[in-house]
Write an enzyme that holds these catalytic residues in place. Structure first.
Site, mmCIF file in Angstrom:
data_model
loop_
_atom_site.group_PDB
_atom_site.id
_atom_site.type_symbol
_atom_site.label_atom_id
_atom_site.label_comp_id
_atom_site.label_asym_id
_atom_site.label_seq_id
_atom_site.Cartn_x
_atom_site.Cartn_y
_atom_site.Cartn_z
ATOM 1 N N HIS A 307 -4.287 -13.462 -6.916
ATOM 2 C CA HIS A 307 -5.234 -13.650 -7.774
ATOM 3 C C HIS A 307 -4.559 -13.514 -9.453
ATOM 4 O O HIS A 307 -5.346 -14.775 -10.165
ATOM 5 C CB HIS A 307 -5.374 -11.825 -7.709
ATOM 6 C CG HIS A 307 -7.227 -11.654 -8.911
ATOM 7 N ND1 HIS A 307 -7.674 -12.482 -9.096
ATOM 8 C CD2 HIS A 307 -7.025 -10.592 -8.574
ATOM 9 C CE1 HIS A 307 -7.889 -11.355 -9.871
ATOM 10 N NE2 HIS A 307 -8.142 -10.496 -9.706
ATOM 11 N N HIS A 346 -12.371 -23.173 -5.663
ATOM 12 C CA HIS A 346 -12.659 -21.733 -5.813
ATOM 13 C C HIS A 346 -13.310 -20.941 -4.884
ATOM 14 O O HIS A 346 -14.052 -21.578 -4.117
ATOM 15 C CB HIS A 346 -13.136 -21.570 -7.790
ATOM 16 C CG HIS A 346 -12.937 -20.197 -8.009
ATOM 17 N ND1 HIS A 346 -13.825 -19.373 -7.532
ATOM 18 C CD2 HIS A 346 -11.737 -19.745 -8.983
ATOM 19 C CE1 HIS A 346 -13.582 -18.195 -8.493
ATOM 20 N NE2 HIS A 346 -12.408 -18.558 -8.805
ATOM 21 N N ASP A 402 -7.498 -21.727 -13.911
ATOM 22 C CA ASP A 402 -5.978 -21.706 -13.913
ATOM 23 C C ASP A 402 -5.449 -22.932 -13.865
ATOM 24 O O ASP A 402 -4.076 -22.899 -14.258
ATOM 25 C CB ASP A 402 -5.729 -20.964 -12.540
ATOM 26 C CG ASP A 402 -6.395 -20.037 -12.590
ATOM 27 O OD1 ASP A 402 -5.961 -18.991 -13.255
ATOM 28 O OD2 ASP A 402 -6.494 -19.248 -11.064
#
Length: 468
Positions: A307, A346, A402
């Site tokens: 996460h 994702h 990210d």
């Protein structure tokens, strides 16, 4: 308009032999247009249980069915009824929410209806925090006292410093933050009065205000620096930079480009629908615990590498690649299944992550201040080659938020251990908006999912001497 006539076959999994429940199939058919399903008129599914021949009508509202409706489908009076089995909640809505909207297929992210692109370009983090918690962007008359309240709640009790001092020098900042957030519930015992609107709002302000202070203190403790107190003359992001980096200067002056970059990163992380940590915040809050305890649980969920640690994995991948000339070979090894391409793809976005393009621009702005970066060059080359490769395009593997965030944080001077801490600061308003929405939702009950028992049936106890 096309009809969505669907025949869905659900296999009934094995049960312990002692239950006597047979395996079988359900045949579910329903007729409605796709627009009707999205609009949510009262429609129904006709369910035929092929085990018994019985037929059931299950109402459809807002394109969903109530899972408890399946309980009506039984093989006999002693049968509990059908359960839906959904590991990881891949297709289960746990709540109704008006906070964040995501369309993963089209790459859409909106906070309270506002596109993330507009908020990141034109708004500030504290404006977005107000939006998430109140449903509307503030007027100037609303924004000024909101900012003032948060600014003047940034200080923490001196005993919090003593609490942090008790951690070992190499304690992870995220572990310190998790524990410190939980400890705040003992400083503000009135926070358990979650039904009191004034108390609830006061604790929300406190938590948003104090999160950067505790995060910075956790870092300063880890590196052995004295704590730098908040500066109420700085912005939310600027004050955090002050508490992180101030040393001997009388007053810390953050670079405006880096200050704005951090503010945008906080906005991009502010909420993301029912992710692991937000669901945890709601689940713990469903027991009517105080918001600090629920937020500590959310921080713990974010602590997990799947996460909050994804951008660290991107950095380690870029370091492993080492040079732009090694990118093509690395991608070929990824396609052979030797390892994953970090920062691509994702769980929700099956097209592109709308935050990725925003953060890519932020990266250019940051490196104009901090200087060139070989890591950024490797990342850009990796993105270029991957997006021209049919393998990644066909698998819908596009850069996510990210992919660039870790590079930016590193360039700004943040050590890797603080990356999930930064994530937690940005996500705090979203957690609190989800928590308050759940607290005020009359449909919500204490979270208690069912399980599909696959263990032994009833058996008799055997004395220890007779086992084996």
């Amino acid at each position: 308009m096309p009809l969505t006539n669907a025949t869905i076959i659900g296999l009934i999994g094995p049960e312990p032999a002692s239950t006597g429940r047979p395996n079988g199939r359900l045949e579910v058919t329903g007729t409605m247009t796709s627009a009707e399903a999205a609009a949510g008129p009262d429609e129904s599914l006709t369910v035929t249980d092929n085990r018994t021949g019985e037929t059931y009508e299950i109402p459809v509202h807002d394109g969903t069915i109530l899972a408890t409706e399946l309980r009506k489908i039984k093989t006999g009076a002693d049968d509990f009824g059908i359960l839906s089995y959904d590991p990881g909640f891949m297709n289960t809505a746990m709540c109704r929410s008006a906070v964040t909207y995501i369309d993963g297929d089209r790459g859409i992210l909106r906070y309270r209806g506002y596109p993330i692109e507009q908020l990141a370009e034109r708004s500030t983090f504290l404006e977005v925090a107000y939006l998430l918690l109140n449903g509307e962007l503030p007027t100037q008359a609303e924004l000024d006292p909101w900012k003032d309240q948060i600014t003047h709640h940034t200080f923490v009790h001196e005993n919090v410093k003593k609490f942090i001092d008790g951690f070992h020098h190499d304690a992870h900042p995220m572990g310190i933050l998790c524990s410190t957030v939980a400890a705040l519930s003992t400083f503000y015992p009135e926070a358990k009065n979650i039904r009191d609107d004034a108390v609830r709002r006061e604790e929300i302000i406190r938590l948003i205000a104090k999160m950067p202070t505790m995060a910075a203190f956790a870092y300063r403790h880890a590196v052995g620096l004295p704590y730098a107190y908040p500066d109420n003359n700085l912005s939310y992001a600027g004050n955090f930079l002050n508490m992180m980096w101030k040393t001997t200067e009388l007053r810390y002056e953050p670079d405006p480009v880096l200050e704005r970059a951090l503010d945008v990163l906080f906005i991009l992380h502010a909420d993301h629908e029912q992710n692991c940590s937000s669901m945890t915040m709601r689940a713990v809050g469903s027991s009517h615990s105080d918001p600090y305890s629920a937020a500590a649980a959310a921080v713990a969920a974010l602590y997990g590498p799947l996460h909050g640690g994804a951008n660290e994995m991107v950095l380690r991948m870029l370091w492993e690649i080492g040079s732009t000339k090694n990118v093509a070979d690395y991608i070929e090894r990824v396609k052979k299944g030797e390892f994953r391409l970090m920062g691509f793809g994702h769980r929700i976005y099956k097209n592109f992550d709308p935050r990725a393009e925003i953060i890519k621009k932020v990266a250019y702005d940051v490196f104009d201040v901090t200087g060139p970066s070989e890591l950024l060059d490797i990342a850009l080359e990796l993105e270029r080659i991957a997006l021209e490769d049919d393998y990644f395009v066909s698998h819908k593997l596009y850069p996510n938020v990210d992919f660039y965030s870790g590079i930016i944080y590193l360039a700004m001077g943040f050590p890797i251990e603080t990356f999930p801490v930064l994530f937690a600061i940005g996500r705090t308003p979203g957690w609190l908006a989800q928590w308050e929405e759940s607290v005020l939702d009359p449909e919500q009950k204490i979270t208690r999912p069912r399980q599909l028992y696959v263990g032994e049936g009833e058996r008799d106890y055997v004395a220890v001497d007779d086992r084996g």
